[in-house]
Each structure stands twice: as C-alpha cells, then as structure tokens.
Design an enzyme around this catalytic site. Structure first.
Site, PDB file in Angstrom:
ATOM      1  N   GLU A  59       0.816  -1.222   0.000  1.00 58.32           N
ATOM      2  CA  GLU A  59       0.000   0.000   0.000  1.00 58.32           C
ATOM      3  C   GLU A  59       0.845   1.266   0.000  1.00 58.32           C
ATOM      4  O   GLU A  59       0.557   2.223  -0.720  1.00 58.32           O
ATOM      5  CB  GLU A  59      -0.950   0.008   1.209  1.00 58.32           C
ATOM      6  CG  GLU A  59      -2.161  -0.918   1.069  1.00 58.32           C
ATOM      7  CD  GLU A  59      -1.854  -2.356   1.421  1.00 58.32           C
ATOM      8  OE1 GLU A  59      -0.717  -2.647   1.863  1.00 58.32           O
ATOM      9  OE2 GLU A  59      -2.746  -3.218   1.236  1.00 58.32           O
ATOM     10  N   HIS A 128     -10.338  -4.806  10.886  1.00 64.17           N
ATOM     11  CA  HIS A 128     -11.020  -4.641   9.596  1.00 64.17           C
ATOM     12  C   HIS A 128     -12.337  -3.879   9.742  1.00 64.17           C
ATOM     13  O   HIS A 128     -13.237  -4.040   8.922  1.00 64.17           O
ATOM     14  CB  HIS A 128     -11.306  -6.013   8.969  1.00 64.17           C
ATOM     15  CG  HIS A 128     -10.090  -6.709   8.458  1.00 64.17           C
ATOM     16  ND1 HIS A 128      -9.135  -7.223   9.288  1.00 64.17           N
ATOM     17  CD2 HIS A 128      -9.663  -6.961   7.196  1.00 64.17           C
ATOM     18  CE1 HIS A 128      -8.171  -7.786   8.567  1.00 64.17           C
ATOM     19  NE2 HIS A 128      -8.460  -7.625   7.292  1.00 64.17           N
TER      20      HIS A 128
END
Lengths: 347, 344
Positions: A59, A128
């Site tokens: 990322e 998450h």
C-alpha cells in the site's frame, strides 16, 4: 432501472476513463480478479493492462507511485481493498498528497483519488472494522467523500476524478449491494436486504453526464421535529429509525453529509434552525469525530435555536471484537438512534 | 565504537575517457557554486537569518555536478531534504534558493518550503521531501507517468543510506522492476543516517547489493569526483532509455558537516573526517585541473570570483526581499480557488 452502489462506482470510473486518457486505476486485485468486491469488474477487458493495474500487496509503495504519477501529469485512482489497509499508506496520503501543493507553493498539484470501503462490515473484528473519515478529514489539503447513495456516489466519483486536488472516497463493503431506483422521473428509493426506503435527492436525466458537487450535503428525508445528521452506511440506520419515529408522530429530517471535508455547515444549520434539535449518527469513534465537529459548528452558529443539547450516537469507544453480541453492542443501530431522538425531544 | 574507514572505490566500467575542457569547467563551477552557497547558508544560519531544520550538502557536490551533466532536459529529479546542491545543479537560481532559506516571498517556493522543500516545475525538480524514504515511491511514480505518456525521459530518485533501510524502498524497487519503469535510483551513501553509521543499521553494508534481490542492475560508484558519477549515470541512463527498466547506483560520498546544522557530529572520529577532507571533491578537482593543465589558475580564479559575487548577490537578494504576506497562508492548499476554510 435499479443501480447498485458497486455498479455506480464502476460506471463513474469507466466513464471518466473514456473521456480522459490520463485516468488509470491501480490497486490490489483490481484487474484480473475484477476487484476484491467486484467494483472494477470488466474494466481490465475494456481498458487493458496499461490502465487497469494489479499491484503487489504494498500500500505504501503504490500509493506513493500514485502520488508521483499525479504530480507528473496523470490522474490516478488508487483503490485500497479497505481503508484499514490504507493506514500503511498514510504517509503518502497525509505527508505527500495533501502537502505537495503547499510545499511547492502551487507548482505541483496532486490530482489523485484514493478510494475503497470504510467502516465495519459484520464480524470482521478489530483490524477490519474502522472508519477513517475523521482521521483524514482533519488534514488540510485533502477532500473527503463518504457516501453510499448510488446515484450521488457516482456523481461524486466523477467529480473527484476531475478535481485537481487529492480526494479520499470512503465506500461501504456492506452497502456495495445497496440498490436504488434511478429511473428518471421515478420514485427515488433504496432497496437493501428485502427492504425498501424512499429517499430524497436528485436523479439524472437519461444519458446525462451527471456530476455532484463536492462539499454539498443532501436532505434524504424532510422533517420538522428533529435533525439527524449522518453519512455513509449510517444513512440507512437513520432512515430506518426515522420511519419508526414517524409512527410515534416524530418527523425527523435526515441529512446525508456526502462530503466530510469540506463540510456543508449551511445545510445542517438551516435544518437545525427549523427543527431546533440535533442528533448526529456517526460510525466513527466518539473522540474528535465527525459528530464532534458537527456539534461544535451547531453550538457556534445556531446556539439560540437549540431547544436541547446536541446528542450523538457513535460506535462504542472501544475496538470492535468478533462476537455477534459485541458487534451489536458496538455499532449505532436504529434503536439507539430512536432513543437519542427521544432524549432530545424530552420524550 | 570503532569506525570502519571506507575509502571510495573506483567505479566499475572503463577508465575515464577524458572530457572536454568545457565539461570540466562546468563541473567545477557547479561544485564551487554549491560549496559557496552552503558556506553562506551556514553563516546565515549562525546569524539566525535561516531557521528550521537545515541540512547542507558540503562534501557531496561531485554527485550533483556529475549527475546533471549526464541527464537530458526532460529528465526529472526527486530527492530528500539534503537537497540544496541538487536543486542548484538542476538550474534553480541560487538567489531563489537563498531567498527560500530566508523564508522570503521571492524564494523558489515563495517562502513556504524552506530548506527541506525546494520544488520547480520549470526544472522538473520534484523536491525536497522531508520524510525519509518517501520520495522513493514518488520518484517511481514520476517515472511511471513518463512511461505512461510514452516519453524517453527518466526520473532520478535519490535517497540517503538511512532511507535505504525504509520499507518504501523494497516496495518501490519491486514495482519498478516488475513494470520496467524508467527510474534511476541513486543512493547517496554519506555513511551516516543522522548519527547512525551504515554498519550499525544492517548486516548488508554494501547498499548497492540491495538491488540484487530484485534483479536490478546495481553498481557502486565513487562519488568524490564528477567524472565517475557522470560516467556511471550515462551508462545507467542508456540502459533505462533502451526500455530495460530501472538501474541503481550506490554513490559513495561523505558529508563534512553534521546531519543538520545543530549536529556537532561527535559520532565520528577526527581521523575519519580528516581522511575524507583530504579527498575534498572541490579542492581536489581544482588541483587536478591545474596540474593536468586543463585550465590555468587564472581561469579557475575567474570562475571562483564570479561565483563569490553571485552568492553575495543571492544573499543580498534574500536579505532585501519581503516575507510572504500573512494572506498567503490560505493560498496553495487547494487548487480549488474558493475552498471554504474553517476560520471560526
């Protein structure tokens, strides 16, 4: 004609890629896998591997490549599989995308879109399930959009891709499947999980190149008794609560912020001047959250109109554990919203 | 702690072919300009005319000079915060650089960036980046855009030995090789990440070897003279422009001053410093040019006098320029002209 959030986002990206060669999409699994949540389904086939780019799981690296490409004349769309993973890339988003224009005194703009789902999505546990609107909305230089209304999300995505500033777009894993009747002249309504809820807003005419301005909230339901300000998937929670409240004779006005930064304070304040009561429904944690910002603005600019203190419904001030009972206890629900509304109504 | 003294080794590749007098004089001029600029910077910092974090390039001048002569006009450069020399070599006028250090409105970024953030679209100079290693993916993205647009330009992406330990390098190297991007990575190894020597940060002390795990062509280069830098970059650039993907050069150098102006550099020995002072790239190039009769002492003096005047004028320009107006706070944050800033 029904339009899902998932299809709306893809249509927006594809339409912009057709009109501007400098737009490309990169991220994990966006090409051959068709997107982890199928948002980019079929785009590799249409645009080819030069413009729909699968990245390694890196990322920080691919966000930085996006920033460099944007500084050098392209318009990248960088997809994060979820914003939780974008934390690895925050250096590039916060330290570079947001600051390049300032530190170069206007010499280098950074027209980039960072996008992906944000917020909880069931029993996904601590890592998450987070929201990032308040994190990124805090940073000057960025614009932040968080909207699940399919028509508006499409219009906002198109505007964001054309925008010359860096824009972070928060979507919703759960509500990619949200559909709405988008027939021109038809009844504007959401359908999700076998439930339909009417909702207000504009609808594009057939074939219209429809865009939505960044920085404008939308009134999703009109009411006279209380204002509920919310965004992203909490719009569903708020609308469900408003339907229930109507049965008790309480007419709630529901405002969908759509854009977090810059925030549309005018729409909020106008509504509070009418209803005199405010509840903020915000999936972010309570401390220094979107609800904090809305409450500050309302006490500053509509103090004399308030008939009750502002009340907010946030996620619990804890990490989100896995068990279903704990998820229910953590997340704002229609019941919690109804309770909050009744408290500001003194009922 | 025992310091390992590492003398820069000779470059691989063939022996220096010998360059034109113009080239040698141009290298000397660039290096002397940077040296004098940085000396003036330190002086002005001592007088508190320059504030903030300030990292000077003294000792590393041969890299900037040798790099610029080996590049073509459309090539881009992105580097870290020890960047005054790089920016000057790329053509940003010294008066604009000095005014920037003074925080003046006439600076290359209008007094908004200071020592760590010079930028220039005109010179394709992409900063001036203050977060260690963050420019590695950015430079890779700049190169990505060149390839996407189908140019034959490359992006030189520079970083120090400290940044070589950042994860961003691993991610960027990997994608650059996978996608065969036109990027030239240059590690300016001045042997200290702030106060921590290369030896103390990893088992892998030869930083060019980091390229091997990506199959990236990598070389170690002597950064104490412009010829070896120029030669290595020419070779690397030819490889990159042939569409073969990235290239990585570890250029061995030494900074004579501390990490920043506030650093007395007590972590290294006097002997080590003296050893490198004896190799001073500016002084040794001057001596060689005269000894090899490339230029006469008078020609060298003419350059030096001209540069001294230029730097004096740059400092005077910075002194006399106005600070930015407070209203500049709200410009250049957004491209959108009427962005609604929160003001109450």
């Amino acid at each position: 004609m029904n339009l899902s959030l998932r299809d709306a986002l893809r249509e927006a990206m594809s339409e912009e890629m057709r009109r501007d060669e400098s737009v490309f999409l990169m991220g994990e699994e966006v090409a051959e896998y068709n997107g982890a949540y199928k948002v980019s389904k079929g785009m590799l086939e249409e645009f080819g591997a030069k413009r729909i780019i699968d990245t390694p799981i890196a990322e920080l690296g691919f966000a930085g490549i996006g920033v460099g490409a944007a500084m050098n004349g392209l318009r990248p769309i960088v997809e994060f599989m979820t914003w939780n993973f974008a934390v690895l890339a925050f250096d590039q988003i916060v330290n570079n995308a947001a600051k390049t224009l300032s530190q170069s005194a206007g010499d280098f703009a950074c027209p980039i879109v960072f996008r992906g789902p944000s917020g909880s999505a069931g029993q996904l546990a601590q890592q998450h399930s987070q929201t990032f609107e308040s994190w990124l909305g805090n940073t000057p230089g960025l614009k932040v959009i968080s909207c699940i209304d399919p028509v508006d999300a499409k219009g906002l995505m198109k505007t964001a891709i054309r925008d010359n500033d860096p824009v972070c777009i928060m979507e919703s894993e759960v509500f990619y499947a949200l559909e709405m009747n988008a027939t021109p002249g038809g009844d504007r309504a959401y359908s999700f999980a076998h439930t339909q809820i009417p909702t207000l807003g504009d609808l594009p005419a057939d074939g219209e190149d429809y865009t939505v301005d960044i920085g404008k909230a939308a009134v999703r339901r009109e009411g006279t008794d209380v204002t509920i300000v919310t965004y992203n998937k909490m719009i569903w929670t708020a609308l469900v609560a408003a339907q229930e409240l109507a049965k008790d004779g309480i007419q709630a006005e529901v405002i969908d912020l759509r854009t977090i930064r810059p925030m549309d304070y005018d729409t909020i304040i106008r509504s509070v001047q009418k209803t005199n009561r405010l509840v903020v429904v915000d999936e972010s944690w309570p401390f220094a959250s979107i609800s904090t910002e809305v409450a500050y603005a309302v006490q500053r600019h509509a103090f004399d109109y308030l008939d009750a203190p502002v009340v907010r419904v946030n996620s619990a001030d804890t990490s989100l554990p896995y068990a279903p009972t704990l998820v229910d206890a953590w997340l704002p629900s229609p019941e919690k919203v109804i309770q909050a509304v009744k408290s500001v109504m003194y009922r | 702690m025992t310091q390992v003294l590492t003398k820069p080794k000779a470059s691989k590749g063939k022996k220096s072919p010998g360059y034109s007098k113009d080239m040698y004089l141009s290298w000397f001029e660039t290096m002397f300009r940077i040296r004098k600029f940085e000396e003036r910077t330190l002086m002005a910092y001592g007088q508190q005319k320059i504030r903030g974090f300030c990292h000077v390039y003294i000792g590393q001048e041969a890299i900037a000079a040798g790099m610029t002569s080996a590049l073509q006009a459309g090539d881009a450069v992105a580097t870290a915060y020890r960047q005054h020399g790089t920016a000057i070599s790329r053509g940003i006028p010294t008066r604009e650089c000095m005014a920037e250090l003074y925080g003046k409105a006439t600076g290359c970024v209008k007094g908004k960036g200071g020592s760590m953030h010079f930028f220039s679209r005109e010179h394709k100079f992409f900063g001036g980046n203050g977060i260690v290693g963050a420019q590695i993916p950015i430079g890779t993205g700049i190169a990505f855009a060149e390839k996407y647009k189908g140019t034959d330009n490359l992006c030189v992406t520079m970083f120090g030995d400290g940044a070589a330990r950042q994860g961003a390098l691993y991610e960027a190297f990997n994608m650059a090789m996978t996608w065969k991007l036109p990027v030239l990575y240059i590690c300016e190894n001045n042997q200290y990440a702030m106060g921590t020597s290369v030896e103390r940060t990893s088992n892998v002390r030869d930083l060019y070897k980091l390229g091997a795990s990506f199959d990236m062509p990598s070389e170690e280069v002597n950064g104490m003279n412009p010829e070896s830098v120029h030669e290595a970059i020419e070779r690397a650039a030819a490889h990159i422009r042939a569409g073969k993907g990235p290239y990585y050069l570890e250029i061995k150098t030494y900074r004579y001053k501390g990490h920043s102006v506030s650093d007395p550099a007590t972590y290294r020995t006097k002997e080590e410093l003296k050893n490198y002072m004896d190799m001073d790239p500016v002084k040794s190039l001057e001596a060689r040019l005269i000894a090899d009769q490339v230029a006469s002492p008078e020609e060298i003096e003419e350059i030096k006098d001209r540069i001294k005047v230029e730097i004096d004028e740059a400092a005077q320009f910075a002194e006399e320029s106005p600070f930015p107006d407070p209203s500049e706070l709200f410009t250049d944050n957004y491209m959108e002209p009427n962005y609604p800033f929160i003001t109450d």
